[in-house]
Each structure stands twice: as C-alpha cells, then as structure tokens.
Write a protein that holds these residues in place. Structure first.
Motif, short mmCIF file in Angstrom:
data_model
loop_
_atom_site.label_atom_id
_atom_site.label_comp_id
_atom_site.label_asym_id
_atom_site.label_seq_id
_atom_site.Cartn_x
_atom_site.Cartn_y
_atom_site.Cartn_z
N VAL A 1 0.85 -1.19 0.00
CA VAL A 1 0.00 0.00 0.00
C VAL A 1 0.89 1.24 0.00
N ALA A 2 0.63 2.14 -0.92
CA ALA A 2 1.42 3.36 -1.02
C ALA A 2 1.14 4.28 0.17
N GLU A 3 2.19 4.93 0.66
CA GLU A 3 2.03 5.86 1.77
C GLU A 3 1.10 7.02 1.38
N ALA A 4 1.11 7.36 0.10
CA ALA A 4 0.23 8.44 -0.37
C ALA A 4 -1.24 8.07 -0.19
N ASP A 5 -1.55 6.78 -0.41
CA ASP A 5 -2.94 6.32 -0.24
C ASP A 5 -3.34 6.37 1.23
N ARG A 6 -2.41 6.00 2.11
CA ARG A 6 -2.72 6.09 3.55
C ARG A 6 -2.93 7.54 3.96
N ALA A 7 -2.07 8.41 3.45
CA ALA A 7 -2.18 9.83 3.79
C ALA A 7 -3.49 10.42 3.27
N ALA A 8 -3.88 10.02 2.05
CA ALA A 8 -5.10 10.56 1.45
C ALA A 8 -6.34 10.16 2.25
N ALA A 9 -6.31 8.98 2.87
CA ALA A 9 -7.46 8.53 3.65
C ALA A 9 -7.62 9.36 4.92
N ALA A 10 -6.53 9.95 5.41
CA ALA A 10 -6.56 10.84 6.59
C ALA A 10 -7.25 10.19 7.78
N LEU A 11 -6.87 8.94 8.06
CA LEU A 11 -7.46 8.22 9.19
C LEU A 11 -6.80 8.66 10.49
N ALA A 12 -7.56 8.59 11.56
CA ALA A 12 -6.99 8.89 12.88
C ALA A 12 -5.96 7.83 13.22
N SER A 13 -4.96 8.19 14.00
CA SER A 13 -3.94 7.25 14.43
C SER A 13 -4.55 6.17 15.32
N CYS A 14 -3.98 4.99 15.26
CA CYS A 14 -4.46 3.89 16.10
C CYS A 14 -4.08 4.16 17.55
#
Length: 218
Positions: A54-67
């Motif tokens: 999974v690309a870091e850009a995709d994780r960033a785009a989702a803007a999910l709260a930290s675990c």
C-alpha cells in the motif's frame, strides 16, 4: 517338443522377465516421483499471490486517525489477548487489547464490499464524535484488501482509527458467525461485554446499546 516350440517358450519367458523388471523399476522410483510432484504443487500456482504494498500516499489521502497506543492499563481474561494487527493509518502493528485497555471500546468488523457496513460506518463516526474520549471506536477491516479498504473509507468520508484483519482473527476469537458487520463491545480491561451480530440502524441505536452493555452514555 519341437525346436520351434522350445524357442517360442524361451522368447515368452524373456518377455515375462522384462515386464517384471520394468514393474519393479516403476515401484522403486514411485516415492521419488511422488515427492517431486508434491514439491512442484507446493511451489506452484496453488500459492496465493501476496497483496500489493500500500502506497504511503494512499494512507495519507485517507486521513485516518492514528491507532490507539498501549497505556499500561490492566488487561483481563479476554479472547483477544495476543492478537496483533496492522494499523490502516500507517501500517504499523497494533496489539489490540493492550492498545484499547484503559477505557471501554467498540470495535467494528467490516469490509469494503459489505453494503450494510457502508451504511453503518457514518453512524459509528457520528457516535464516536458524541462519545469523545469516554470510549474508543476502532474499525477492523476483515479482508486482505487494505488498499480497497482505504479507498472505501475515503469515499465514505470516514476517519475513524482502524486496523486490517485479513484472516478474521477477531471474529474467530469472539466466536462470531461469518457475517458482517459485527460490533464487539469491550470493557476497560479488554474483556468482551457483548458481540452485536447486526448492523446498527441509528446513532441512538448505538448509544442505547453501548449504555446498556458498557455503562457509557454518549
């Protein structure tokens, strides 16, 4: 017996001997041939391909709260003990029970392809906002498709913290049926108070269920 008949008998004996030798050779080689077939099967097309990174850009785009992170709070006798899953926000491992211990939690099992899940997730986000710091709401994507999970959450505008559970460890641990969505209500020590095997229909529905099972009113 004539000479011709004698020669015929000798010929047939040699044929029989040749057949016996051939059969013996096949029997001797059979275990080796079988092991070769087994090895080729084990390393062949039956092995499932690994999920693309999974690309870091995709994780960033989702803007999910930290675990959530472990606080050192006491953990009780829970079937979720020892389960470690990857955080959707950053891909880092999360020890589920120790991360959630310290206050009540609602963990919601869902998947990107689940229609009722898509209807329920916005309700859970609204409830989480109402509950504030009194309770943790954590999503658990119960499918290997991490990239698809991020895309689905982005499309729904969901920013709750979440983990990915490709082997459905949480569902198996709590003994829930193979359906989605499922919500697991945890006490502050990580023990299971209730497994809700149905979708919530409203924020009030979630609030009433949590109040009844965990004593937290949001």
């Amino acid at each position: 017996m004539s000479a011709e008949a004698t020669r015929g008998n000798i010929w047939w004996r040699w044929v029989l001997v040749a057949v016996i030798v051939a059969v013996a050779a096949v029997v001797a080689l059979w275990p080796q041939l079988t092991r070769t077939d087994d090895k080729s099967t084990a390393t062949g097309s039956t092995t499932a391909p690994a999920e693309p990174a999974v690309a870091e850009a995709d994780r960033a785009a989702a803007a999910l709260a930290s675990c959530p992170q472990p606080t050192g709070a006491a953990v009780g006798d829970t079937p979720l003990r020892g389960i470690t899953l990857d955080c959707l926000a950053d891909g880092k491992p999360v020890d589920l029970v120790t991360a959630l211990a310290g206050k009540p939690a609602l963990i919601n099992l869902w998947a990107y392809w689940c229609g009722p899940c898509a209807e329920e997730l916005p309700l859970l986000q609204q409830f989480s906002q109402q509950a504030g710091t009194a309770l943790t709401v954590l999503t658990v994507h119960s499918d290997p498709g991490t990239g698809k999970a991020l895309s689905r959450l982005s499309g729904l505008g969901i920013h709750l913290p979440g983990v990915v559970d490709p082997n459905s460890k949480v569902r198996a641990a709590v003994g829930a049926p193979a359906v989605l969505p499922i919500s697991v209500l945890l006490r502050a020590d990580g023990t299971v108070a209730k497994v809700v095997v149905r979708p919530f229909r409203s924020v009030e529905d979630i609030s009433d269920t949590v109040a009844a099972e965990l004593g937290v009113r949001a």
